[in-house]
Design a protein around this motif. Structure first.
Motif, PDB file in Angstrom:
ATOM      1  N   THR A  24       1.123  -1.148   0.146  1.00  0.00           N
ATOM      2  CA  THR A  24       0.000  -0.138   0.060  1.00  0.00           C
ATOM      3  C   THR A  24       0.786   1.228  -0.127  1.00  0.00           C
ATOM      4  O   THR A  24       0.739   2.145  -0.908  1.00  0.00           O
ATOM      5  N   TYR A  25       2.003   1.146   0.962  1.00  0.00           N
ATOM      6  CA  TYR A  25       2.839   2.320   0.861  1.00  0.00           C
ATOM      7  C   TYR A  25       3.364   2.646  -0.527  1.00  0.00           C
ATOM      8  O   TYR A  25       3.751   3.735  -0.857  1.00  0.00           O
ATOM      9  N   GLN A  26       3.842   1.788  -1.187  1.00  0.00           N
ATOM     10  CA  GLN A  26       4.714   1.929  -2.499  1.00  0.00           C
ATOM     11  C   GLN A  26       3.672   2.263  -3.551  1.00  0.00           C
ATOM     12  O   GLN A  26       3.845   3.177  -4.513  1.00  0.00           O
ATOM     13  N   HIS A  27       2.401   1.760  -3.471  1.00  0.00           N
ATOM     14  CA  HIS A  27       1.265   2.064  -4.423  1.00  0.00           C
ATOM     15  C   HIS A  27       1.031   3.615  -4.356  1.00  0.00           C
ATOM     16  O   HIS A  27       0.951   4.431  -5.243  1.00  0.00           O
ATOM     17  N   TRP A  28       0.934   3.927  -3.095  1.00  0.00           N
ATOM     18  CA  TRP A  28       0.484   5.573  -2.676  1.00  0.00           C
ATOM     19  C   TRP A  28       1.736   6.320  -2.927  1.00  0.00           C
ATOM     20  O   TRP A  28       1.598   7.353  -3.289  1.00  0.00           O
ATOM     21  N   LYS A  29       3.064   5.912  -2.878  1.00  0.00           N
ATOM     22  CA  LYS A  29       4.106   6.306  -3.252  1.00  0.00           C
ATOM     23  C   LYS A  29       4.324   6.779  -4.520  1.00  0.00           C
ATOM     24  O   LYS A  29       4.738   8.183  -5.011  1.00  0.00           O
ATOM     25  N   THR A  30       3.848   6.188  -5.432  1.00  0.00           N
ATOM     26  CA  THR A  30       3.755   6.222  -6.889  1.00  0.00           C
ATOM     27  C   THR A  30       2.764   7.199  -7.266  1.00  0.00           C
ATOM     28  O   THR A  30       3.014   8.104  -8.201  1.00  0.00           O
ATOM     29  N   ILE A  31       1.461   7.047  -6.492  1.00  0.00           N
ATOM     30  CA  ILE A  31       0.696   8.173  -6.898  1.00  0.00           C
ATOM     31  C   ILE A  31       1.019   9.337  -6.598  1.00  0.00           C
ATOM     32  O   ILE A  31       0.911  10.540  -7.239  1.00  0.00           O
ATOM     33  N   ALA A  32       1.778   9.731  -5.412  1.00  0.00           N
ATOM     34  CA  ALA A  32       2.140  10.876  -4.825  1.00  0.00           C
ATOM     35  C   ALA A  32       3.395  11.308  -6.033  1.00  0.00           C
ATOM     36  O   ALA A  32       3.326  12.640  -6.149  1.00  0.00           O
ATOM     37  N   ALA A  33       4.155  10.650  -6.489  1.00  0.00           N
ATOM     38  CA  ALA A  33       5.164  10.833  -7.495  1.00  0.00           C
ATOM     39  C   ALA A  33       4.615  11.261  -8.676  1.00  0.00           C
ATOM     40  O   ALA A  33       4.936  12.665  -9.315  1.00  0.00           O
ATOM     41  N   LYS A  34       3.482  10.889  -8.971  1.00  0.00           N
ATOM     42  CA  LYS A  34       2.913  11.273 -10.349  1.00  0.00           C
ATOM     43  C   LYS A  34       2.195  12.660 -10.177  1.00  0.00           C
ATOM     44  O   LYS A  34       2.047  13.718 -10.989  1.00  0.00           O
ATOM     45  N   LYS A  35       1.665  12.843  -8.924  1.00  0.00           N
ATOM     46  CA  LYS A  35       0.922  14.002  -8.584  1.00  0.00           C
ATOM     47  C   LYS A  35       1.989  15.307  -7.952  1.00  0.00           C
ATOM     48  O   LYS A  35       1.571  16.271  -7.600  1.00  0.00           O
TER      49      LYS A  35
END
Length: 191
Positions: A24-35
């Motif tokens: 979950t942390y890695q998934h949210w980190k990729t979303i954060a990087a895109k934004k």
């Protein structure tokens, strides 16, 4: 049987240490990087949960976390103790936290929590609130109430001292409700 009811009003604080699994942390980190944002900033954004489209996590409160909250030591804060539907005591916060008296007026006990030790790695969310922080009650057998049977558990976070829990004869009170408004919110990550 008579009931004790305790209402806590004023300014409060909530501190959460979030428990995110690595996927979950890695998934949210990729979303954060895109934004072009950080994960703590993303967690505070209510639109993030809508765009996440995860039925298990619709808001910050749905994330598994350690939580400690309580009444801050500010002039607006106070505790009301009701016994058998009569208000028997009103305690302003400055009287509760006053340590400059010869004999302590109240039984204060430091809380052992995740704030007691050095802050561990993870994501933390801190909120300040105002309003009815907590309303709780307990049925007792005794026809009388003694103030020395109450224990006020306290905690410290940075330079904030707050009352985190109230027990009567080592019994926890049953939560009824709270009604607060968030006045300040921040999140940070410790690596």
């Amino acid at each position: 049987m008579p009931k004790i009811k305790i209402n806590t009003f004023g300014e409060g604080i909530e501190i959460r240490r979030l428990h995110l699994d690595s996927d979950t942390y890695q998934h949210w980190k990729t979303i954060a990087a895109k934004k072009n944002r950080t994960v703590p900033d993303l967690i505070l954004d209510p639109f993030f949960y809508y765009s996440l489209k995860d039925k298990k996590v619709n808001q910050l409160e749905d994330i598994n976390a350690n939580l400690i909250s309580g009444m801050l030591n500010t002039p607006k804060s106070q505790i009301e103790i009701w016994f058998d539907r009569r208000k028997v005591l009103k305690i302003p916060s400055h009287e509760l936290f006053n340590e400059l008296v010869l004999y302590p007026l109240f039984n204060l006990e430091p809380t052992v929590s995740f704030l007691s030790e050095e802050l561990a790695k993870g994501i933390y969310v801190m909120q300040k609130t105002v309003g009815l922080l907590n309303s709780a009650q307990l049925e007792i057998d005794s026809p009388q109430l003694d103030i020395h049977d109450f224990t006020f558990k306290t905690a410290k976070y940075e330079n904030h001292q707050f009352s985190s829990e109230i027990t009567y004869q080592n019994q926890s009170l049953n939560f009824i409700k709270n009604d607060t408004v968030v006045t300040y919110q921040t999140a940070f990550e410790i690596f």
